[in-house]
Enzyme design. Structure first.
Site, PDB file in Angstrom:
ATOM      1  CE1 TYR A   1      -2.460  -4.878   7.032  1.00 17.56           C
ATOM      2  CE2 TYR A   1      -3.678  -3.485   5.502  1.00 17.56           C
ATOM      3  CZ  TYR A   1      -3.629  -4.232   6.662  1.00 17.56           C
ATOM      4  OH  TYR A   1      -4.752  -4.349   7.448  1.00 17.56           O
ATOM      5  CB  ALA A   2      -1.813  -3.291  -0.769  1.00 19.22           C
ATOM      6  CB  ALA A   3       1.350  -7.525  -1.824  1.00 20.32           C
TER       7      ALA A   3
ATOM      8  CE  LYS B   1      -4.557  -7.613   6.028  1.00 19.51           C
ATOM      9  NZ  LYS B   1      -5.119  -8.578   6.995  1.00 19.51           N
TER      10      LYS B   1
ATOM     11  CB  ILE C   1     -11.621  -0.721  11.938  1.00 20.85           C
ATOM     12  CG1 ILE C   1     -12.251  -1.313  10.666  1.00 20.85           C
ATOM     13  CG2 ILE C   1     -12.328  -1.230  13.199  1.00 20.85           C
ATOM     14  CD1 ILE C   1     -13.716  -1.033  10.452  1.00 20.85           C
TER      15      ILE C   1
ATOM     16  CB  VAL D   1      -0.300 -16.957  12.612  1.00 23.74           C
ATOM     17  CG1 VAL D   1      -1.397 -17.024  13.653  1.00 23.74           C
ATOM     18  CG2 VAL D   1      -0.052 -15.526  12.127  1.00 23.74           C
TER      19      VAL D   1
ATOM     20  CG  ASN E   1      -8.283 -10.350  13.318  1.00 24.92           C
ATOM     21  OD1 ASN E   1      -8.770  -9.417  12.684  1.00 24.92           O
ATOM     22  ND2 ASN E   1      -7.599 -10.166  14.453  1.00 24.92           N
TER      23      ASN E   1
ATOM     24  CB  SER F   1      -7.281  -4.505   4.517  1.00 23.67           C
ATOM     25  OG  SER F   1      -7.185  -3.096   4.447  1.00 23.67           O
TER      26      SER F   1
HETATM   27  N1  CAA Z   1      -1.570  10.147  -1.272  1.00 21.37           N
HETATM   28  C1  CAA Z   1      -0.730  10.819  -2.090  1.00 21.37           C
HETATM   29  N2  CAA Z   1       0.512  11.148  -1.733  1.00 21.37           N
HETATM   30  C2  CAA Z   1       0.924  10.802  -0.515  1.00 21.37           C
HETATM   31  C3  CAA Z   1       0.100  10.098   0.381  1.00 21.37           C
HETATM   32  C4  CAA Z   1      -1.208   9.792  -0.048  1.00 21.37           C
HETATM   33  N3  CAA Z   1      -2.065   9.110   0.727  1.00 21.37           N
HETATM   34  N4  CAA Z   1       0.787   9.874   1.508  1.00 21.37           N
HETATM   35  C5  CAA Z   1       1.995  10.443   1.341  1.00 21.37           C
HETATM   36  N5  CAA Z   1       2.070  11.007   0.122  1.00 21.37           N
HETATM   37  C6  CAA Z   1       3.177  11.740  -0.455  1.00 21.37           C
HETATM   38  C7  CAA Z   1       3.569  12.896   0.447  1.00 21.37           C
HETATM   39  O1  CAA Z   1       2.791  14.038   0.168  1.00 21.37           O
HETATM   40  C8  CAA Z   1       5.024  13.099   0.086  1.00 21.37           C
HETATM   41  O2  CAA Z   1       5.118  13.799  -1.124  1.00 21.37           O
HETATM   42  P1  CAA Z   1       6.396  14.731  -1.437  1.00 21.37           P
HETATM   43  O3  CAA Z   1       7.609  13.822  -1.435  1.00 21.37           O
HETATM   44  O4  CAA Z   1       6.096  15.318  -2.765  1.00 21.37           O
HETATM   45  O5  CAA Z   1       6.423  15.731  -0.329  1.00 21.37           O
HETATM   46  C9  CAA Z   1       5.490  11.678  -0.193  1.00 21.37           C
HETATM   47  O6  CAA Z   1       4.321  10.896  -0.493  1.00 21.37           O
HETATM   48  C10 CAA Z   1       6.200  11.073   1.019  1.00 21.37           C
HETATM   49  O7  CAA Z   1       5.270  11.114   2.124  1.00 21.37           O
HETATM   50  P2  CAA Z   1       5.743  11.159   3.607  1.00 21.37           P
HETATM   51  O8  CAA Z   1       6.590  12.388   3.854  1.00 21.37           O
HETATM   52  O9  CAA Z   1       4.551  10.931   4.513  1.00 21.37           O
HETATM   53  O10 CAA Z   1       6.728   9.921   3.648  1.00 21.37           O
HETATM   54  P3  CAA Z   1       7.227   9.173   4.889  1.00 21.37           P
HETATM   55  O11 CAA Z   1       8.265   8.242   4.378  1.00 21.37           O
HETATM   56  O12 CAA Z   1       7.538  10.059   6.017  1.00 21.37           O
HETATM   57  O13 CAA Z   1       5.914   8.316   5.380  1.00 21.37           O
HETATM   58  C11 CAA Z   1       4.193   6.690   5.226  1.00 21.37           C
HETATM   59  C12 CAA Z   1       5.296   7.442   4.481  1.00 21.37           C
HETATM   60  C13 CAA Z   1       4.816   5.876   6.358  1.00 21.37           C
HETATM   61  C14 CAA Z   1       3.572   5.761   4.206  1.00 21.37           C
HETATM   62  C15 CAA Z   1       3.187   7.703   5.822  1.00 21.37           C
HETATM   63  O14 CAA Z   1       2.754   8.581   4.805  1.00 21.37           O
HETATM   64  C16 CAA Z   1       1.963   6.994   6.358  1.00 21.37           C
HETATM   65  O15 CAA Z   1       1.946   6.490   7.485  1.00 21.37           O
HETATM   66  N6  CAA Z   1       0.891   6.909   5.543  1.00 21.37           N
HETATM   67  C17 CAA Z   1      -0.326   6.197   5.937  1.00 21.37           C
HETATM   68  C18 CAA Z   1      -0.294   4.791   5.413  1.00 21.37           C
HETATM   69  C19 CAA Z   1      -1.646   4.150   5.653  1.00 21.37           C
HETATM   70  O16 CAA Z   1      -2.654   4.581   5.071  1.00 21.37           O
HETATM   71  N7  CAA Z   1      -1.715   3.122   6.504  1.00 21.37           N
HETATM   72  C20 CAA Z   1      -2.959   2.508   6.834  1.00 21.37           C
HETATM   73  C21 CAA Z   1      -2.799   1.889   8.217  1.00 21.37           C
HETATM   74  S1  CAA Z   1      -4.344   1.319   8.848  1.00 21.37           S
HETATM   75  C22 CAA Z   1      -4.519  -0.144   8.117  1.00 21.37           C
HETATM   76  O17 CAA Z   1      -3.710  -0.627   7.394  1.00 21.37           O
HETATM   77  C23 CAA Z   1      -5.787  -0.879   8.422  1.00 21.37           C
HETATM   78  C24 CAA Z   1      -6.471  -1.259   7.197  1.00 21.37           C
HETATM   79  O18 CAA Z   1      -6.574  -2.444   6.900  1.00 21.37           O
HETATM   80  C25 CAA Z   1      -7.113  -0.193   6.356  1.00 21.37           C
END
Ligand code: CAA
Length: 246
Positions: free
Chosen positions: A153-155, A157, A186, A63, A89, A141
């Site tokens: 992604y947030a920007a 959405k 989901i 797309v 989607n 989302s």
């Molecule tokens: N809230 C607060 N702090 C957070 C956090 C959160 N949700 N996630 C990570 N942190 C903090 C960590 O505790 C860490 O802190 P310190 O440096 O003090 O230790 C710091 O941020 C770095 O975190 P990571 O070690 O996890 O960093 P990374 O670079 O290895 O990974 C990431 C970063 C890739 C973003 C990983 O944390 C991740 O995958 N997070 C999930 C992201 C997410 O929610 N994706 C949703 C996918 S599903 C979707 O998108 C569908 C939809 O529409 C909802």
């Protein structure tokens, strides 16, 4: 049946939420165009919902590419005489903390999620304006309201929400409604990369403490696609078990 041979295009429909949307629209009476960047999953989805293939068309389509979208619409015009419903989607994530996010990660997510929505919508709006009828449903989302690790992604959405409301204002006089759904947590392949501790944290704060299913989103799409919602346009519907109110 809620639909009578309406033609619905669903992007990113090879699996997950898109496949559930395609299936439900089909079961409710639509003819379906299953688009996915991965041709084999598009074909498998169409084959599973319409084995005879008379009322469905599976196409590979990136797309984010203007040329690919144009080619897809040539194929759609060969098979079907009209387009009534578009469900934007298709979406990808390339999660990273902002200070580690590369321009490539930023750009690819913008290209697919936001520019893809622009290109697909640009292709259907002239057809719907001429017909004086249309339903456009954008899949945003809950991350539109901010989520750690998802600046790109947030920007996109959040961008889809602004796009939806603007299109609703412009297209209402042509009897085209445009609405946006915000899925929360989901159960799809997209969640596989999310650490379990983060998923547990989400579930512990959600009023309805379960993961949503793709069918939960498909139900909302069917409502916006049908005549039941003919006086509703420009609205956001979170389908997230209450995730956004906590
Ligand atoms: N809230 C607060 N702090 C957070 C956090 C959160 N949700 N996630 C990570 N942190 C903090 C960590 O505790 C860490 O802190 P310190 O440096 O003090 O230790 C710091 O941020 C770095 O975190 P990571 O070690 O996890 O960093 P990374 O670079 O290895 O990974 C990431 C970063 C890739 C973003 C990983 O944390 C991740 O995958 N997070 C999930 C992201 C997410 O929610 N994706 C949703 C996918 S599903 C979707 O998108 C569908 C939809 O529409 C909802």
């Amino acid at each position: 049946m809620r639909f009578h041979d309406d033609v619905a295009i669903v992007t990113g429909a090879g699996r997950g939420i898109g496949a559930a949307i395609a299936r439900q629209l089909f079961l409710e009476g639509c003819r379906i165009v299953v688009l996915d960047i991965d041709e084999s999953s598009a074909l498998a989805c169409a084959q599973s919902i319409d084995p005879a293939g008379h009322r469905s068309l599976a196409l590979s389509c990136d797309v984010s590419s203007k040329d690919t979208v144009a080619r897809a619409f040539l194929r759609i015009a060969e098979k079907f005489d009209t387009v009534d419903i578009l469900v934007n989607n298709a979406g990808i994530t390339q999660d990273a903390m902002f200070h580690k996010m590369t321009l490539e990660q930023w750009q690819r997510v913008i290209d697919v999620n936001l520019t893809g929505t622009f290109l697909m919508t640009s292709a259907v709006v002239p057809l719907m304006r001429e017909k004086k009828h249309g339903r456009i449903i954008n899949i945003s989302s809950t991350s539109a309201y901010g989520n750690v690790g998802q600046a790109n992604y947030a920007a996109t959405k959040a961008g889809m929400i602004g796009l939806t409301k603007t299109l609703a204002k412009e297209l209402g006089r042509h009897n085209i409604t445009v609405n946006v759904i915000e899925p929360g947590v989901i159960e799809t392949g997209m969640l596989k990369t999310v650490p379990q501790s983060i998923k547990d944290g989400w579930l512990s704060m959600m009023p309805i403490a379960r993961m949503g299913q793709p069918e939960d989103i498909a139900n909302a799409v069917c409502f916006f696609a049908s005549n039941e919602s003919s006086f509703i346009t420009g609205v956001e519907l979170p389908v997230c078990g209450g995730f956004l109110i906590v």
